[in-house]
Design an enzyme around this catalytic site. Structure first.
Site, PDB file in Angstrom:
ATOM      1  N   LYS A 176       0.853  -1.193   0.000  1.00  0.00           N
ATOM      2  CA  LYS A 176       0.000   0.000   0.000  1.00  0.00           C
ATOM      3  C   LYS A 176       0.888   1.241   0.000  1.00  0.00           C
ATOM      4  CE  LYS A 176      -1.980   2.869   2.754  1.00  0.00           C
ATOM      5  NZ  LYS A 176      -1.922   4.053   1.878  1.00  0.00           N
ATOM      6  N   GLU A 251       9.477   2.061  10.665  1.00  0.00           N
ATOM      7  CA  GLU A 251      10.548   3.018  10.353  1.00  0.00           C
ATOM      8  C   GLU A 251       9.908   4.390  10.409  1.00  0.00           C
ATOM      9  OE1 GLU A 251      13.655   2.190   9.766  1.00  0.00           O
ATOM     10  OE2 GLU A 251      13.384   0.029   9.614  1.00  0.00           O
ATOM     11  N   CYS A 285      13.376  11.754   5.948  1.00  0.00           N
ATOM     12  CA  CYS A 285      13.343  11.327   7.348  1.00  0.00           C
ATOM     13  C   CYS A 285      14.676  11.559   8.045  1.00  0.00           C
ATOM     14  CB  CYS A 285      12.953   9.857   7.434  1.00  0.00           C
ATOM     15  SG  CYS A 285      13.970   8.811   6.395  1.00  0.00           S
ATOM     16  N   GLU A 386       9.528  16.836  14.450  1.00  0.00           N
ATOM     17  CA  GLU A 386       9.871  16.715  13.029  1.00  0.00           C
ATOM     18  C   GLU A 386       8.993  17.685  12.241  1.00  0.00           C
ATOM     19  OE1 GLU A 386       8.648  13.098  11.009  1.00  0.00           O
ATOM     20  OE2 GLU A 386      10.647  12.908  10.166  1.00  0.00           O
TER      21      GLU A 386
HETATM   22  P1  NAD Z   1       2.087   8.775   7.463  1.00  0.00           P
HETATM   23  O1  NAD Z   1       2.350   8.073   8.739  1.00  0.00           O
HETATM   24  O2  NAD Z   1       1.039   9.824   7.430  1.00  0.00           O
HETATM   25  O3  NAD Z   1       1.657   7.735   6.321  1.00  0.00           O
HETATM   26  C1  NAD Z   1       2.504   6.671   5.962  1.00  0.00           C
HETATM   27  C2  NAD Z   1       1.668   5.571   5.341  1.00  0.00           C
HETATM   28  O4  NAD Z   1       0.798   5.037   6.339  1.00  0.00           O
HETATM   29  C3  NAD Z   1       0.766   6.029   4.206  1.00  0.00           C
HETATM   30  O5  NAD Z   1       0.734   5.027   3.216  1.00  0.00           O
HETATM   31  C4  NAD Z   1      -0.587   6.156   4.877  1.00  0.00           C
HETATM   32  O6  NAD Z   1      -1.659   6.007   3.992  1.00  0.00           O
HETATM   33  C5  NAD Z   1      -0.521   5.002   5.846  1.00  0.00           C
HETATM   34  N1  NAD Z   1      -1.423   5.101   6.996  1.00  0.00           N
HETATM   35  C6  NAD Z   1      -1.925   6.206   7.587  1.00  0.00           C
HETATM   36  N2  NAD Z   1      -2.719   5.867   8.629  1.00  0.00           N
HETATM   37  C7  NAD Z   1      -2.706   4.519   8.698  1.00  0.00           C
HETATM   38  C8  NAD Z   1      -3.310   3.579   9.573  1.00  0.00           C
HETATM   39  N3  NAD Z   1      -4.083   3.933  10.595  1.00  0.00           N
HETATM   40  N4  NAD Z   1      -3.072   2.259   9.348  1.00  0.00           N
HETATM   41  C9  NAD Z   1      -2.285   1.859   8.338  1.00  0.00           C
HETATM   42  N5  NAD Z   1      -1.675   2.714   7.490  1.00  0.00           N
HETATM   43  C10 NAD Z   1      -1.887   4.029   7.667  1.00  0.00           C
HETATM   44  O7  NAD Z   1       3.495   9.329   6.968  1.00  0.00           O
HETATM   45  P2  NAD Z   1       3.783  10.226   5.678  1.00  0.00           P
HETATM   46  O8  NAD Z   1       3.317  11.614   5.989  1.00  0.00           O
HETATM   47  O9  NAD Z   1       3.314   9.549   4.460  1.00  0.00           O
HETATM   48  O10 NAD Z   1       5.386  10.182   5.626  1.00  0.00           O
HETATM   49  C11 NAD Z   1       6.199  11.041   6.331  1.00  0.00           C
HETATM   50  C12 NAD Z   1       6.780  10.364   7.548  1.00  0.00           C
HETATM   51  O11 NAD Z   1       7.504   9.194   7.145  1.00  0.00           O
HETATM   52  C13 NAD Z   1       7.787  11.227   8.268  1.00  0.00           C
HETATM   53  O12 NAD Z   1       7.573  11.147   9.656  1.00  0.00           O
HETATM   54  C14 NAD Z   1       9.118  10.598   7.892  1.00  0.00           C
HETATM   55  O13 NAD Z   1      10.156  10.847   8.811  1.00  0.00           O
HETATM   56  C15 NAD Z   1       8.760   9.170   7.817  1.00  0.00           C
HETATM   57  N6  NAD Z   1       9.752   8.415   7.028  1.00  0.00           N
HETATM   58  C16 NAD Z   1      10.609   7.591   7.697  1.00  0.00           C
HETATM   59  C17 NAD Z   1      11.581   6.898   6.985  1.00  0.00           C
HETATM   60  C18 NAD Z   1      12.550   5.984   7.687  1.00  0.00           C
HETATM   61  O14 NAD Z   1      13.311   5.315   7.007  1.00  0.00           O
HETATM   62  N7  NAD Z   1      12.574   5.923   9.004  1.00  0.00           N
HETATM   63  C19 NAD Z   1      11.667   7.057   5.599  1.00  0.00           C
HETATM   64  C20 NAD Z   1      10.768   7.909   4.957  1.00  0.00           C
HETATM   65  C21 NAD Z   1       9.809   8.586   5.695  1.00  0.00           C
END
Ligand code: NAD
Length: 493
Positions: A176, A251, A285, A386
């Site tokens: 997803k 992550e 990130c 962040e």
């Molecule tokens: P997000 O948590 O809003 O969404 C991430 C994913 O989770 C999306 O596909 C979203 O649709 C899904 N999602 C949302 N709610 C959910 C739920 N209740 N159950 C299951 N899935 C759900 O994050 P974002 O805004 O898309 O991405 C940014 C974040 O990702 C930042 O905090 C960034 O630091 C982090 N990030 C971390 C890494 C790493 O390697 N640690 C890498 C890239 C991004």
């Protein structure tokens, strides 16, 4: 996409069961670039059921590793063939520059090549139990049905860190992508099918995480959830998965220090502090958002950063002259702007940026200028949270102990950088900092062959490297007695 079905369930490309569509917006100009099928919870449940049925049928897990390895390498070849097309989709969707998107796809290729090589040589372990009639083996088996959830900042790259080892290990999966940026993943899944991924092994749904989340994670048919995204979502998923005792790797975010000592090489330090925080407009990130700098050089260093930050060419990622693109959406820019307001109200000194660019050609996009706050301290939320935008905060230190304390003073622990020409101090620093990746006199680089992941609230589990494969494997001990005899424990029978 644009009329073609976008959900792949049990080997069949289908539209959303309720006909729902989502418009995908180019953040550089606000235009709609595609409409894609928006899965329903029922679609998501069916996708998990298809992955379960395919796994339980057993043929994929029993496929010789050499064949699975060859499949990963074929996927890498097709990615190279389609690199330009997928890079264009990534730029249209995320806004990042085309140069960055091309680098991302190159990295995706190396991830598939790396795991293609690794699965082919992963060996079982034979244990000597001290009895020549017993053969004791520790073998690795696929963990089962995996749910792979990715964020919007590196859409296909983050997804590839999951799909490549999952396929290599012999798992089945439901991928997803973020609902904000699904285009490259849809293109990829079509390509993986062309490479020969068997029907039902790789399933794809897209749509709102909040809507699909429970069907994908609150589901006892799932054996492993690999999630990359924000801390709040990671928490929800971990809690839901705990009910089913489902293994989870999360992550999450980072608030990454970049520590500069007075003896550091000036030119590379200024350059990499800028790149470390402003690349991809800070939507990384591992972005080095906290500059922690030795007091004696701080004023001159910050002045030079400001001068160079103001020269960064912000623009449409499709324009070869642009050095960084817009924020991913209007909503995300509003969040970043709120952090700028917060920083000002907390007493940080805004020394550059903090506003949208004035160029009328950029008015329709969600652009934001590189922003630097000086005079920051640990009590401020802009130093601790962040912001996920182009915002650098500056803190100063006098002693090495203070630098370590500041560098570790965050609930996150994803990555950090240290710059010094003193090798002994460099070694002390890299060991003292509690983050999953530490760069010494460099910043931002990684390789498919080395683990990536966070300490503390940046998550658990690891991606990439050998550990990134073992996440997708169960370990089984097989004790085989070749000359069975009674245990003779119960002597009275
Ligand atoms: P997000 O948590 O809003 O969404 C991430 C994913 O989770 C999306 O596909 C979203 O649709 C899904 N999602 C949302 N709610 C959910 C739920 N209740 N159950 C299951 N899935 C759900 O994050 P974002 O805004 O898309 O991405 C940014 C974040 O990702 C930042 O905090 C960034 O630091 C982090 N990030 C971390 C890494 C790493 O390697 N640690 C890498 C890239 C991004």
């Amino acid at each position: 996409m644009n009329g073609d079905p976008d959900l792949l369930i049990g080997g069949e490309w289908i539209h959303a069961s309720d006909g729902g569509l989502r418009q995908i917006v180019n953040p550089a100009d606000g235009s709609v670039v595609a409409s894609v099928d928006e899965a329903t919870t029922e679609d998501a449940r069916r996708a998990v059921a298809a992955a379960r049925a395919t796994f339980d049928e057993g043929a994929w897990a029993a496929t010789p590793v050499a064949e699975r390895a060859a499949l990963l390498l074929r996927i890498a070849d097709l990615l190279e063939r389609d690199k330009e097309q997928i890079a264009h989709l990534e730029t249209l969707d995320t806004g990042k520059t085309l140069v960055e998107s091309r680098i991302d796809i190159d990295d995706v290729v190396s991830v598939f090549r790396y795991y293609g090589g690794l699965v082919a040589v992963q060996a079982d372990r034979v244990v000597d139990v001290g009895d020549p009639t017993v053969i004791s083996r520790v073998v690795r088996e696929p963990i089962g049905v995996c749910v792979l959830i990715a964020p919007w900042n590196y859409p296909l790259l983050q997804m590839s860190w999951k799909i490549a080892p999952a396929l290599g290990a012999g798992c089945t999966m439901v991928a997803k992508p973020s609902e904000v940026t699904p285009l490259s993943t849809i293109a990829f899944v079509r390509l993986a099918e062309e490479a020969g991924v068997p029907s039902g092994v790789l399933n794809l749904v897209q749509g709102s995480g909040a809507v699909l989340g429970s069907a994908l994670t609150d589901n006892s048919d799932v054996d492993f959830i690999s999630f990359t995204g924000g801390l709040a979502t990671g928490r929800i998923i971990s809690e839901v998965a705990a009910e089913h005792v489902t293994k989870v790797a999360v992550e999450l975010g980072g608030k990454n220090p970049h520590i500069v000592f007075a003896d550091a090489d000036w030119e590379s330090s200024v350059d990499q502090v800028l790149t470390g925080v402003f690349l991809h407009s800070g939507q990384v990130c591992s972005a080095g958002t906290r500059l922690i700098i030795e007091e004696s050089i701080a004023d001159d260093f910050v002045a030079e950063l400001v001068r160079r930050a103001e020269l960064i060419r912000v623009g449409n990622g499709m324009d070869a002259a642009s050095e960084t693109g817009p924020l991913v959406s209007e909503q995300h820019r509003a969040k970043v702007e709120a952090y700028v307001e917060l920083g000002i109200s907390e007493g940080a000194k805004l020394v550059t940026g903090g506003v949208r660019p004035s160029d009328p050609a950029l008015a329709a996009g969600s652009f934001f200028l590189p922003t630097i706050f000086d005079n920051c301290d640990r009590s401020m939320r802009i130093v601790q949270e962040e912001t996920f935008g182009p915002i650098l905060t500056v803190e100063r230190f006098v002693t090495e102990a203070e630098a370590i304390r500041l560098g570790n003073d965050t609930e996150y622990g994803l990555a950090g950088g240290v710059r010094t020409t003193d090798p002994a101090r460099g070694e002390r620093m890299v060991r003292a900092l509690r983050h999953g990746t530490i760069w010494l006199n460099d910043f931002g680089y990684y390789t498919a062959a080395a683990e990536w992941g966070g300490f503390k609230k940046s998550g658990n589990g690891r991606e990439l490297g050998p550990t990134g494969l073992t996440e997708y494997q169960e370990i089984k001990h097989i004790w085989h007695n070749t000359a069975p005899k009674p245990a003779e424990w119960f002597k009275g029978v």
